[in-house]
Design a protein around this motif. Sequence first.
Motif, PDB file in Angstrom:
ATOM      1  N   MET A 202       0.847  -1.171   0.000  1.00 36.89           N
ATOM      2  CA  MET A 202       0.000   0.000   0.000  1.00 36.89           C
ATOM      3  C   MET A 202       0.890   1.231   0.000  1.00 36.89           C
ATOM      4  SD  MET A 202      -1.476   0.481   3.932  1.00 36.89           S
ATOM      5  CE  MET A 202      -2.419  -0.970   3.874  1.00 36.89           C
ATOM      6  N   PRO A 203       0.396   2.342  -0.444  1.00 36.78           N
ATOM      7  CA  PRO A 203       1.184   3.574  -0.384  1.00 36.78           C
ATOM      8  C   PRO A 203       1.478   3.936   1.075  1.00 36.78           C
ATOM      9  CG  PRO A 203      -0.718   3.854  -1.815  1.00 36.78           C
ATOM     10  CD  PRO A 203      -0.873   2.533  -1.131  1.00 36.78           C
ATOM     11  N   LYS A 204       2.666   4.450   1.315  1.00 37.86           N
ATOM     12  CA  LYS A 204       3.077   4.781   2.679  1.00 37.86           C
ATOM     13  C   LYS A 204       2.128   5.807   3.310  1.00 37.86           C
ATOM     14  CE  LYS A 204       7.054   5.557   5.482  1.00 37.86           C
ATOM     15  NZ  LYS A 204       8.451   5.391   5.601  1.00 37.86           N
ATOM     16  N   GLU A 205       1.630   6.732   2.513  1.00 39.39           N
ATOM     17  CA  GLU A 205       0.710   7.745   3.033  1.00 39.39           C
ATOM     18  C   GLU A 205      -0.574   7.091   3.552  1.00 39.39           C
ATOM     19  OE1 GLU A 205       1.841   7.900  -0.286  1.00 39.39           O
ATOM     20  OE2 GLU A 205       3.582   9.082   0.312  1.00 39.39           O
ATOM     21  N   LEU A 206      -1.085   6.097   2.825  1.00 44.47           N
ATOM     22  CA  LEU A 206      -2.289   5.395   3.254  1.00 44.47           C
ATOM     23  C   LEU A 206      -2.009   4.625   4.544  1.00 44.47           C
ATOM     24  CD1 LEU A 206      -5.188   4.451   2.873  1.00 44.47           C
ATOM     25  CD2 LEU A 206      -4.325   2.661   1.344  1.00 44.47           C
ATOM     26  N   TYR A 207      -0.837   3.997   4.619  1.00 44.64           N
ATOM     27  CA  TYR A 207      -0.478   3.268   5.837  1.00 44.64           C
ATOM     28  C   TYR A 207      -0.516   4.193   7.046  1.00 44.64           C
ATOM     29  CZ  TYR A 207       2.261   1.004   9.427  1.00 44.64           C
ATOM     30  OH  TYR A 207       2.688   0.498  10.622  1.00 44.64           O
ATOM     31  N   GLU A 208       0.022   5.396   6.898  1.00 46.97           N
ATOM     32  CA  GLU A 208       0.037   6.342   8.015  1.00 46.97           C
ATOM     33  C   GLU A 208      -1.389   6.668   8.475  1.00 46.97           C
ATOM     34  OE1 GLU A 208       2.617   7.241   9.775  1.00 46.97           O
ATOM     35  OE2 GLU A 208       3.960   6.132   8.464  1.00 46.97           O
ATOM     36  N   GLU A 209      -2.327   6.707   7.538  1.00 48.24           N
ATOM     37  CA  GLU A 209      -3.712   7.018   7.871  1.00 48.24           C
ATOM     38  C   GLU A 209      -4.423   5.867   8.582  1.00 48.24           C
ATOM     39  OE1 GLU A 209      -6.058   8.470   4.597  1.00 48.24           O
ATOM     40  OE2 GLU A 209      -4.362   9.623   3.820  1.00 48.24           O
ATOM     41  N   VAL A 210      -4.083   4.618   8.210  1.00 49.16           N
ATOM     42  CA  VAL A 210      -4.845   3.475   8.704  1.00 49.16           C
ATOM     43  C   VAL A 210      -4.062   2.585   9.671  1.00 49.16           C
ATOM     44  CG1 VAL A 210      -6.309   3.425   6.660  1.00 49.16           C
ATOM     45  CG2 VAL A 210      -4.245   2.001   6.748  1.00 49.16           C
ATOM     46  N   LYS A 211      -2.856   2.937  10.015  1.00 50.97           N
ATOM     47  CA  LYS A 211      -2.024   2.023  10.804  1.00 50.97           C
ATOM     48  C   LYS A 211      -2.647   1.660  12.148  1.00 50.97           C
ATOM     49  CE  LYS A 211       1.177   5.518  12.576  1.00 50.97           C
ATOM     50  NZ  LYS A 211       2.572   5.945  12.542  1.00 50.97           N
ATOM     51  N   SER A 212      -3.446   2.526  12.734  1.00 50.22           N
ATOM     52  CA  SER A 212      -4.074   2.192  14.018  1.00 50.22           C
ATOM     53  C   SER A 212      -5.176   1.139  13.854  1.00 50.22           C
ATOM     54  CB  SER A 212      -4.644   3.452  14.677  1.00 50.22           C
ATOM     55  OG  SER A 212      -5.647   4.015  13.857  1.00 50.22           O
ATOM     56  N   ASP A 213      -5.662   0.942  12.620  1.00 48.18           N
ATOM     57  CA  ASP A 213      -6.717  -0.045  12.354  1.00 48.18           C
ATOM     58  C   ASP A 213      -6.156  -1.417  11.988  1.00 48.18           C
ATOM     59  OD1 ASP A 213      -8.668   1.903  12.747  1.00 48.18           O
ATOM     60  OD2 ASP A 213      -8.587   2.521  10.645  1.00 48.18           O
ATOM     61  N   ILE A 214      -4.841  -1.519  11.797  1.00 46.29           N
ATOM     62  CA  ILE A 214      -4.219  -2.773  11.368  1.00 46.29           C
ATOM     63  C   ILE A 214      -3.813  -3.579  12.600  1.00 46.29           C
ATOM     64  CG2 ILE A 214      -2.286  -3.795  10.101  1.00 46.29           C
ATOM     65  CD1 ILE A 214      -2.292  -1.258   8.352  1.00 46.29           C
ATOM     66  N   SER A 215      -4.218  -4.840  12.637  1.00 41.57           N
ATOM     67  CA  SER A 215      -3.892  -5.710  13.771  1.00 41.57           C
ATOM     68  C   SER A 215      -2.390  -5.764  14.011  1.00 41.57           C
ATOM     69  CB  SER A 215      -4.401  -7.125  13.516  1.00 41.57           C
ATOM     70  OG  SER A 215      -5.793  -7.133  13.412  1.00 41.57           O
ATOM     71  N   GLU A 216      -2.032  -5.997  15.262  1.00 42.29           N
ATOM     72  CA  GLU A 216      -0.631  -5.996  15.669  1.00 42.29           C
ATOM     73  C   GLU A 216       0.201  -7.044  14.925  1.00 42.29           C
ATOM     74  OE1 GLU A 216       1.734  -7.300  19.613  1.00 42.29           O
ATOM     75  OE2 GLU A 216       0.072  -5.914  19.932  1.00 42.29           O
ATOM     76  N   HIS A 217      -0.393  -8.210  14.630  1.00 47.10           N
ATOM     77  CA  HIS A 217       0.369  -9.305  14.020  1.00 47.10           C
ATOM     78  C   HIS A 217       0.442  -9.223  12.488  1.00 47.10           C
ATOM     79  CE1 HIS A 217      -3.801 -10.705  13.914  1.00 47.10           C
ATOM     80  NE2 HIS A 217      -3.442 -11.398  12.867  1.00 47.10           N
ATOM     81  N   VAL A 218      -0.264  -8.295  11.863  1.00 51.08           N
ATOM     82  CA  VAL A 218      -0.318  -8.193  10.405  1.00 51.08           C
ATOM     83  C   VAL A 218       0.855  -7.366   9.889  1.00 51.08           C
ATOM     84  CG1 VAL A 218      -1.663  -7.304   8.456  1.00 51.08           C
ATOM     85  CG2 VAL A 218      -2.821  -8.430  10.359  1.00 51.08           C
ATOM     86  N   GLY A 219       1.536  -7.895   8.865  1.00 46.15           N
ATOM     87  CA  GLY A 219       2.629  -7.165   8.229  1.00 46.15           C
ATOM     88  C   GLY A 219       2.105  -6.333   7.074  1.00 46.15           C
ATOM     89  N   VAL A 220       2.855  -5.291   6.713  1.00 45.83           N
ATOM     90  CA  VAL A 220       2.432  -4.392   5.638  1.00 45.83           C
ATOM     91  C   VAL A 220       3.616  -4.135   4.712  1.00 45.83           C
ATOM     92  CG1 VAL A 220       1.520  -2.109   5.078  1.00 45.83           C
ATOM     93  CG2 VAL A 220       0.745  -3.276   7.151  1.00 45.83           C
ATOM     94  N   TYR A 221       3.364  -4.246   3.419  1.00 47.69           N
ATOM     95  CA  TYR A 221       4.361  -3.912   2.408  1.00 47.69           C
ATOM     96  C   TYR A 221       3.956  -2.625   1.716  1.00 47.69           C
ATOM     97  CZ  TYR A 221       7.004  -8.205   2.676  1.00 47.69           C
ATOM     98  OH  TYR A 221       7.809  -9.217   3.112  1.00 47.69           O
ATOM     99  N   ALA A 222       4.943  -1.784   1.461  1.00 45.56           N
ATOM    100  CA  ALA A 222       4.698  -0.531   0.753  1.00 45.56           C
ATOM    101  C   ALA A 222       4.916  -0.740  -0.734  1.00 45.56           C
ATOM    102  CB  ALA A 222       5.638   0.552   1.263  1.00 45.56           C
ATOM    103  N   GLU A 223       4.461   0.228  -1.492  1.00 43.84           N
ATOM    104  CA  GLU A 223       4.759   0.213  -2.921  1.00 43.84           C
ATOM    105  C   GLU A 223       6.274   0.148  -3.062  1.00 43.84           C
ATOM    106  OE1 GLU A 223       1.252   2.797  -4.975  1.00 43.84           O
ATOM    107  OE2 GLU A 223       2.806   3.902  -3.924  1.00 43.84           O
TER     108      GLU A 223
END
Length: 105
Positions: free
Chosen positions: A1-22
């Motif tokens: 996901m775009p890093k900007e979107l991650y910053e907006e939604v990071k509090s909604d992402i479960s602790e154990h879930v990993g995230v990859y940026a573009e």
Amino acid sequence: MPKELYEEVKSDISEHVGVYAEGSYSIKKAKKVELGVDEQILKDSMIRSLARDVEKLFRSENQSYVDRMNHRIRELEKDRDNWRDKYQRLMNIGYEKYGSGWYRE
């Protein structure tokens, strides 16, 4: 996901879930968790789901997709046959050099 979107939604992402940026780099590493269901049940569910998706694609009559998949199947079959031949040649070399049962020792 775009890093900007991650910053907006990071509090909604479960602790154990990993995230990859573009660009395929990790923003947040995934954490290992125990499975909540039996591993075999999970595998069976995934296989059923994939089979359902494949059936939908074939029923869609998307001939281009079917042709690409059939081509890919033929390529993989050729690869399989080539590896099998290489394996058999190596086994024959061992047999000729060391006799029967050489690979079990």
